[in-house]
Design an enzyme around this catalytic site. Structure first.
Site, PDB file in Angstrom:
ATOM      1  N   ARG A  35       0.925  -1.256   0.093  1.00 36.54           N
ATOM      2  CA  ARG A  35      -0.121   0.079   0.059  1.00 36.54           C
ATOM      3  C   ARG A  35       0.775   1.284  -0.007  1.00 36.54           C
ATOM      4  O   ARG A  35       0.368   2.149  -0.540  1.00 36.54           O
ATOM      5  CB  ARG A  35      -1.120   0.077   1.286  1.00 36.54           C
ATOM      6  N   LYS A 200     -14.998 -15.835   5.700  1.00 36.44           N
ATOM      7  CA  LYS A 200     -16.304 -15.548   6.284  1.00 36.44           C
ATOM      8  C   LYS A 200     -17.223 -15.550   5.009  1.00 36.44           C
ATOM      9  O   LYS A 200     -17.071 -14.336   4.359  1.00 36.44           O
ATOM     10  CB  LYS A 200     -16.566 -14.687   7.300  1.00 36.44           C
ATOM     11  N   GLY A 356      -6.975  -7.518   1.139  1.00 37.47           N
ATOM     12  CA  GLY A 356      -5.573  -7.418   1.948  1.00 37.47           C
ATOM     13  C   GLY A 356      -4.974  -8.927   1.816  1.00 37.47           C
ATOM     14  O   GLY A 356      -3.753  -8.909   1.606  1.00 37.47           O
ATOM     15  N   GLY A 380     -12.297  -4.245   0.613  1.00 35.95           N
ATOM     16  CA  GLY A 380     -13.595  -4.042   1.090  1.00 35.95           C
ATOM     17  C   GLY A 380     -14.388  -2.948   0.143  1.00 35.95           C
ATOM     18  O   GLY A 380     -15.465  -3.284  -0.248  1.00 35.95           O
TER      19      GLY A 380
END
Ligand code: ADP
Ligand code: MG
Length: 402
Positions: A35, A200, A356, A380
């Site tokens: 990043r 998840k 990420g 996200g």
């Protein structure tokens, strides 16, 4: 959306840049500087134009007050190395040190402000609290550049509110990310496959729902696959399972069938007796996971199947590792998918890696960033874009200057 070149002559102007410098740290050692490297070009463009550059960013999840372990000080040092120039560092975000150092900045110099999230106003739910903090940030600068793609889906002071207070432009990184996402959503070259994994399924339900309308194939691995296997009536042992999502997943399987979207699930899994690198593990059929074992990776037959389903694709979006890749015995599935992406990239397909952990995985497994079409800095944010949601940090830029 205006870009930096639309801002006119920047020499001597104080430019506040929101970057995403939220890198993984082990103590004060940066374990993946992706990043920072992705953010550097915009900062360099501004400094080269003679601007006095104030960079603001967050790190981790401090609770609105300073916490030494979340200091951006190590990031300032690494950013300086990447830019090849000194990066000054302010010990606070909008306090006395930031004000003094911002005032003393010379043309072309770069100052990194301390972690935005040391201030409760940054992520406050209250519009007034956020606006107040945004006002303090804005008072440091003449112009705002939004370049933190990883946070554009957040309605936060340094992303949303500050853009309403200063003349603003979109930074190069955000522009690149949005261009790529547009190519995925507007008429992608087909076949278009999406590979989803990670921990998840509930994190990714929204995007799965939307992808059923655009993708040709959906390949699913990682921890979330066990909810799919359970929805098909299989025993998943001690694997990650979100029992409350089984019905939703059943609905998706039916919709996929109706819409002609091919859902590809693993046919075998690596099943271990504990969540540990030295646990006893074996490859078992996906529909016969022993009750006392947990699936920690897709198996070798599945890796071949996934590679085959990707081989003829012209567009691939990948989010989420296929297994618990941080532990060597469970990294093979993620590696196989990465290799399949590298191959189709060479053949001219557009490949995008988002997330990420996915980005960290491909780098950890030894792949170079340019092996892929694009490695997104915002998991996200890219998922919400693909889900068709409005991203506040982009909307505010489209609205134009206040
Ligand atoms: P990303 O950050 O790329 O969006 P996620 O955060 O959704 O990815 O998920 C990454 C995590 O999922 C990794 O830490 C990995 O260990 C974990 N994971 C993947 N497969 C499994 C599995 N079968 N069981 C448990 N954890 C898994
Ligand atoms: Mg993650």
């Amino acid at each position: 959306m205006k870009t930096i070149s639309d801002l006119g002559d920047l020499r001597g102007k104080r430019v506040l840049v929101r970057s995403d410098l939220n890198v993984p740290l082990d103590g004060s050692t940066i374990t993946d500087d992706g990043r920072i490297r992705a953010s550097a070009p915009t900062i360099k463009t501004l400094a080269d134009a003679g601007a006095r550059v104030l960079v603001c960013a967050h790190l981790g999840r401090p609770k609105g007050a300073p916490e030494a372990k979340y200091s951006l000080a190590p990031v300032a040092e690494r950013l300086g190395e990447v830019l090849g120039t000194e990066v000054l560092f302010a010990e606070d975000t909008v306090g006395d040190d930031a004000k003094a150092k911002a005032a003393a900045l010379e043309d072309g110099q770069v100052l990194l402000l301390e972690n935005l999230r040391f201030n409760s106003g940054e992520t406050a739910k209250s519009d007034d609290e956020r606006a107040e903090f945004a006002g303090e940030l804005a008072s440091l600068a003449d112009v705002f550049v939004s370049d933190g793609f990883g946070v554009v889906h957040r309605k936060q002071a340094s992303v949303y509110d500050v853009a309403r207070l200063l003349p603003h432009a979109t930074g190069g990184l955000v522009s690149t990310e949005v261009d790529v996402l547009r190519r995925l959503t507007k008429d992608p070259e087909r076949p278009y496959a999406v590979v989803l994994g990670g921990a998840k399924v509930s994190d990714k339900l929204g995007v799965i729902g939307n992808l059923l309308g655009t993708a040709d194939r959906l390949l699913i691995g990682g921890g979330m696959v066990f909810t799919f296997l359970a929805a098909q009536g299989h025993e998943v042992g001690k694997s990650l399972l979100e029992a409350d999502q089984i019905d939703t997943v059943k609905g998706y399987l039916e919709r996929a069938e109706e819409e002609g979207v091919e859902i590809v699930l693993p046919v075998d899994v690596v099943a271990a007796d504990a969540f540990s690198a030295d646990a006893d593990h074996e490859v078992v059929p996906a529909d016969a996971i022993p009750p006392d074992r947990m699936g920690l990776d897709i198996g070798p037959e599945s890796s071949r199947l996934f590679a085959q389903k990707l081989a003829d694709c012209r567009t691939v979006f990948w989010n989420g590792p296929m297994g618990a890749f941080e532990m060597a015995p469970y990294a093979a599935g993620t590696k196989a998918v990465a290799e399949a992406l590298v191959d189709v990239t060479k053949g001219g397909a557009l490949t995008v890696v988002g997330g990420g952990d996915s980005a960290a995985a491909v780098r950890q497994l030894g792949f170079a960033d340019d092996n892929f079409g694009h490695i997104s800095t915002g998991g996200g944010a890219s998922l919400e874009y693909l889900e068709g949601k409005e991203l506040p940090g982009l909307t505010v830029l489209e609205e134009g200057d206040a």
